[in-house]
Design an enzyme around this catalytic site. Structure first.
Site, PDB file in Angstrom:
ATOM      1  N   LYS A 136       7.503  -2.401   8.848  1.00  0.00           N
ATOM      2  CA  LYS A 136       6.041  -2.238   8.747  1.00  0.00           C
ATOM      3  C   LYS A 136       5.540  -3.107   7.592  1.00  0.00           C
ATOM      4  CE  LYS A 136       2.450   1.256   8.097  1.00  0.00           C
ATOM      5  NZ  LYS A 136       1.988   2.560   8.538  1.00  0.00           N
ATOM      6  N   GLU A 144       8.764  -0.077   4.976  1.00  0.00           N
ATOM      7  CA  GLU A 144       7.430  -0.633   4.707  1.00  0.00           C
ATOM      8  C   GLU A 144       7.363  -1.242   3.314  1.00  0.00           C
ATOM      9  OE1 GLU A 144       4.197   2.220   4.854  1.00  0.00           O
ATOM     10  OE2 GLU A 144       2.687   0.656   4.663  1.00  0.00           O
TER      11      GLU A 144
HETATM   12  P1  13P Z   1      -3.258   1.447   6.502  1.00  0.00           P
HETATM   13  O1  13P Z   1      -3.178   0.897   7.888  1.00  0.00           O
HETATM   14  O2  13P Z   1      -4.532   2.192   6.228  1.00  0.00           O
HETATM   15  O3  13P Z   1      -2.895   0.458   5.453  1.00  0.00           O
HETATM   16  O4  13P Z   1      -2.159   2.610   6.422  1.00  0.00           O
HETATM   17  C1  13P Z   1      -0.933   2.379   6.949  1.00  0.00           C
HETATM   18  C2  13P Z   1       0.069   3.132   6.178  1.00  0.00           C
HETATM   19  O5  13P Z   1       0.715   4.000   6.705  1.00  0.00           O
HETATM   20  C3  13P Z   1       0.300   2.787   4.780  1.00  0.00           C
HETATM   21  O6  13P Z   1       1.490   3.361   4.350  1.00  0.00           O
END
Ligand code: 13P
Length: 338
Positions: free
Chosen positions: A219, A177
């Site tokens: 992500k 991510e």
């Molecule tokens: P949000 O969808 O609230 O941004 O959270 C996703 C997430 O796991 C951030 O690390």
């Protein structure tokens, strides 16, 4: 379900429009969310809230995996069932956030690197013994004057690659991510540029580290205007610019892209995902891994009260279903009226 290898696990999580529930808020973050509804964040209130989500009907068919926080993967429901078993019983896979948060980068004011590689192998082995099938590590990229710097991107993407390799060595699928934050008044173009630089660096480092891309999920943020930008891009522009950035920089062999919501409202996060899937033209499953955008309406409806459990579950189930439809490009605004 019988899943024989990491590639099958990654494909399962995003099969048929399913996505991920990000329920891995750290205790301080959970505290902030609970403050917004006037509920004290305790081990028990966090348990009750998450148990409510995991037992809801919306889990079935819509959610392929749930990202947990360390506390939750060890926790049992009021009746003694492990929360992670409730998730498996809903035919979803338990996953775990494994990074240890952010640390300032020396010489780079306003920028941070995600830490947690120290001791990671040992933690992964324990999580694997808890039946975690996938993991998450979040890097944070800020846009600002002269930001992000190459150093910040480099350090963060290298950490993501090192983490991803270790996760796969421990038989778990890594979610990588690299989140370019919406905070600030930057334009959509600046978001595009920062995201592209991050993705180019990330995939080069993943490849160099020997990470199996077919057993990895990405992500990312969507390409949006900064929260305080006076010219907010519309749904179609966000969808087309996000797809442009991803198709140029993400290998076709990646099984799935599961977006974060990053502060978008729940319906906008759904609308963006749906618009992209309606456009099509890519090989990955394009799905969701939302935290706030999946939970906000349920959290509000729950309000910490036992008598609101079923109303809150209905809210969550609705959002999960809307996002599954969006992952299939079959969402319509009219479906929001319940
Ligand atoms: P949000 O969808 O609230 O941004 O959270 C996703 C997430 O796991 C951030 O690390």
């Amino acid at each position: 379900m019988s899943l024989n290898n990491l590639e099958e696990i990654a494909a399962f999580i995003v099969a048929d429009g399913k996505g991920i529930l990000a329920a891995d808020e750290s205790n301080p973050t959970c505290g902030k969310r609970f403050d917004s509804i006037g509920v004290e964040s305790t081990e028990q209130s966090r348990r009750d809230y998450r148990e409510m989500l995991f037992r809801s009907k919306g889990m079935e068919e819509n959610i392929g995996g749930v990202i947990l926080f360390d506390e939750t993967i060890r926790q049992s429901a009021a009746d003694g069932t492990l929360l992670r078993e409730i998730i498996s019983d809903k035919n979803a896979l338990p996953g775990i956030k494994v990074d240890k948060g952010l640390q300032a980068i020396k010489g780079c004011p306003g920028e941070m690197v995600t830490v947690g590689l120290e001791g990671l192998d040992k933690r992964l082995k324990e999580y694997s013994s808890f039946e975690a099938k996938f993991t998450k590590w979040r890097a944070v990229i800020n846009i600002g004057k002269g930001l992000p710097t190459d150093k910040c991107i480099d350090l963060n993407m290298q950490a993501l690659a090192d983490y991803a390799k270790l996760a796969q060595d421990n038989e778990m699928v890594p979610i990588v991510e690299p989140e370019v934050l919406m905070d600030g008044d930057h334009t959509l173009e600046q978001c595009y540029e920062a995201t592209e630089r991050s993705l180019i660096s990330l995939f080069a480092k993943l490849e160099k580290s020997g990470v199996n891309i077919k057993a990895t999920l990405l992500k990312p943020n969507m390409i949006t205007s900064g929260k305080d930008c006076s010219q907010q891009a519309g749904v179609d522009e966000v969808a087309s610019k996000t797809l442009k950035c991803l198709t140029r920089n993400v290998p076709d062999e990646l099984p799935g892209i599961t977006f974060l919501s990053g502060g978008q409202s729940d319906s906008l996060a759904t609308a963006h995902l749906d618009a992209m899937n309606k456009l099509g033209g890519f090989s990955w499953q394009l799905s969701f891994s939302y935290g706030r955008a999946l939970q906000a309406s349920a959290l509000k409806a729950w309000g910490g009260k036992q008598e609101n459990l079923s109303a809150a579950q209905d809210k969550f189930s609705h959002r999960a279903k809307m996002n599954k439809l969006a992952s299939l490009g079959k969402w319509e605004e009219g479906l929001e009226v319940v």
